[in-house]
Design an enzyme around this catalytic site. Structure first.
Site, PDB file in Angstrom:
ATOM      1  N   LYS A 181      17.617  48.578  63.683  1.00  0.00           N
ATOM      2  CA  LYS A 181      17.367  49.887  64.003  1.00  0.00           C
ATOM      3  C   LYS A 181      17.874  50.648  62.928  1.00  0.00           C
ATOM      4  CE  LYS A 181      16.799  53.810  66.255  1.00  0.00           C
ATOM      5  NZ  LYS A 181      17.030  54.241  67.141  1.00  0.00           N
ATOM      6  N   ARG A 221      13.320  52.800  70.133  1.00  0.00           N
ATOM      7  CA  ARG A 221      12.580  53.082  68.869  1.00  0.00           C
ATOM      8  C   ARG A 221      11.056  53.840  69.047  1.00  0.00           C
ATOM      9  NH1 ARG A 221      10.695  47.543  67.006  1.00  0.00           N
ATOM     10  NH2 ARG A 221      11.498  47.404  65.132  1.00  0.00           N
ATOM     11  N   CYS A 243      18.384  60.793  65.666  1.00  0.00           N
ATOM     12  CA  CYS A 243      18.069  59.683  64.239  1.00  0.00           C
ATOM     13  C   CYS A 243      18.206  59.427  63.461  1.00  0.00           C
ATOM     14  CB  CYS A 243      17.010  58.411  65.104  1.00  0.00           C
ATOM     15  SG  CYS A 243      17.081  57.943  67.095  1.00  0.00           S
ATOM     16  N   LYS A 287       6.692  74.067  55.347  1.00  0.00           N
ATOM     17  CA  LYS A 287       6.171  72.721  55.891  1.00  0.00           C
ATOM     18  C   LYS A 287       4.714  72.802  55.421  1.00  0.00           C
ATOM     19  CE  LYS A 287       8.134  69.949  58.862  1.00  0.00           C
ATOM     20  NZ  LYS A 287       8.648  69.330  58.109  1.00  0.00           N
ATOM     21  N   ARG A 322      22.261  68.288  85.768  1.00  0.00           N
ATOM     22  CA  ARG A 322      21.464  67.604  85.407  1.00  0.00           C
ATOM     23  C   ARG A 322      20.123  66.946  86.497  1.00  0.00           C
ATOM     24  NH1 ARG A 322      21.669  63.962  79.821  1.00  0.00           N
ATOM     25  NH2 ARG A 322      20.912  66.559  79.023  1.00  0.00           N
TER      26      ARG A 322
END
EC number: 1.1.1.336
Length: 427
Positions: free
Chosen positions: A207, A155, A261, A404, A44
């Protein structure tokens, strides 16, 4: 370089050059800081040096190249001395025996250990990784150094990371007031939104609350979808009308919740308390949606006399128009279909890596009994009549299952397809 603000922070070491660390490091470098980006993945690091990014994010390559060309960003595989250290490493969830999950802090602790030889008295450590309450304080207590520690949780939304890094409000929680103020000095160099300072426990909880709120809202929508399937109502129409109420905002149902998340963070609350039963129930409901989708698809095919079907999956990533497959519901849908005797092919023009083989569109649909749409990519939303006409001859049976609600169903029906929609009991 000149110092920024009241604190003599000139050099910053960012640990972790993934979805959050690389944009953050590049943003800081482009705003005048001397930044060292560190990642243990040598491949990477070399790709970043050569301008070969594997992260599909608008504007990121330009930002990274600008940072490297300015000589303000250097990337390497080992930490170095700095005035501030920002930790941006994953915090996945580990399964527990009781069926719940807990935060895996091993990457965070490895990052702390990696920088510890270079941390001097007066330095600042910022943890951006999402962590359970009390973690920042516990890390500080283990360091035995006169340093400052803060938590500034990321965020941002994949696909809009650079825009949201700049425009979104930020919360910074310090183990003391000076820790928070020092971290704020760094972030206000590029953040145009408000920066709110508080204690580290509060920042950690905020959070988790943000993503738990969304997870619960999605769970409610998914439960509505199941109910509507049963009682003969189109959940999408019902939600649209319910949301006309000024104090109602129900999110959309789907095949499950993925990403790094929303599908993870609520568990970090559950592991800290016995009073999170509602949060756990919502998390489990969303985790069970892939099974619901699998059973619904196989049940509909069985009604049509199709046993051991070949199924075409449209979408491997956890959300539309990104290449990120972390925690994608598609993985579990495919796993369960295979376990039930189906043959499965997967097409996703965005995904660069997936646990199951990825096919071209032609390979995916050849001889297929059913198309199952699991991701809301624009390329699927914009399928038109001519595209459908090209697809038709390659299929064995004309059945499409849309989880969806993104396809133009009228076009598919005109082409002779049986169209099934998640949460539409009014078939």
């Amino acid at each position: 370089m000149e110092k920024h603000g009241d604190y003599d922070i000139k050099k910053i070491c960012v640990i972790g050059l993934g979805y959050i660390g690389l944009p953050t490091a590049s943003m800081l470098a482009n705003h005048g800081y001397d930044v060292v980006g560190v990642d243990v993945n040598e491949k990477r690091v070399n790709q970043i040096k050569n301008g070969e990014l594997k992260i599909e994010e608008p504007g990121l390559l330009t930002l990274v190249k600008g940072a490297i060309n300015s000589k303000n960003l250097n990337v390497r595989t080992s930490a170095t001395e700095a005035d501030a250290f920002i930790i941006c490493v994953p915090t996945p969830a580990l399964a527990k025996e009781d069926g719940s999950k807990k935060c895996d802090l091993s990457y965070v602790m490895s990052a702390v250990e990696a920088i510890l030889p270079f941390v001097k008295d007066g330095n600042l450590i910022v943890i951006e990784s999402t962590i359970p309450p009390e973690t920042t304080k516990k890390i500080y207590e283990t360091l035995n150094k006169k340093i400052y520690v803060a938590h500034c949780p990321e965020r941002v939304l994949p696909g809009k990371i650079l825009k949201e890094l700049v425009e979104n409000d930020r919360i910074i929680g310090g183990i003391n007031k000076k820790s928070a103020e020092m971290a704020k000095e760094i972030y206000k160099s590029f953040v145009e939104g408000q920066i709110y300072t508080t204690d580290s426990n509060t920042a950690e909880m905020v959070k988790l609350m943000e993503n738990t709120y969304r997870d619960i809202n999605i769970a409610l929508a998914n439960e509505f979808a199941k109910i509507c399937d049963e009682i003969g109502v189109n959940v999408w129409d019902a939600i649209k009308i319910a949301n006309k109420h000024p104090r109602v905002n129900i999110l959309n149902p789907g095949p499950g919740v993925g990403g790094h998340c929303i599908s993870i963070d609520p568990w970090f609350i559950v592991e800290k308390t016995n009073n999170a039963k509602f949060i756990r129930a919502a998390r489990e409901l969303n985790d069970n949606m892939p099974a619901y989708v699998c059973n619904s698809v196989l049940s509909e095919l069985k009604k049509l006399g199709i046993e051991k079907p070949k199924i075409s999956i449209f979408g491997a990533t956890y959300k539309g128009n990104v290449e990120d497959t972390r925690e994608s519901p598609s993985k579990n849908v495919i796993k369960m279909l295979l376990e039930n005797g189906a043959t499965v092919s997967t097409y996703d023009p965005h995904a660069s890596y997936f646990e199951y083989p990825l096919s071209t569109l032609d390979e995916c649909i050849s001889g297929s009994d059913c198309i199952v749409v699991l991701t809301d990519h624009d390329v699927f939303k914009t399928i038109k009549k001519d595209d459908i006409d090209e697809i038709c001859p390659k299929l064995k049976n004309k059945i499409v299952f849309d989880t969806k609600n993104i396809l133009e169903h009228s076009l598919w029906k005109k082409a002779g397809f049986t169209v099934k929609l998640l949460g539409n009991g009014a078939w």
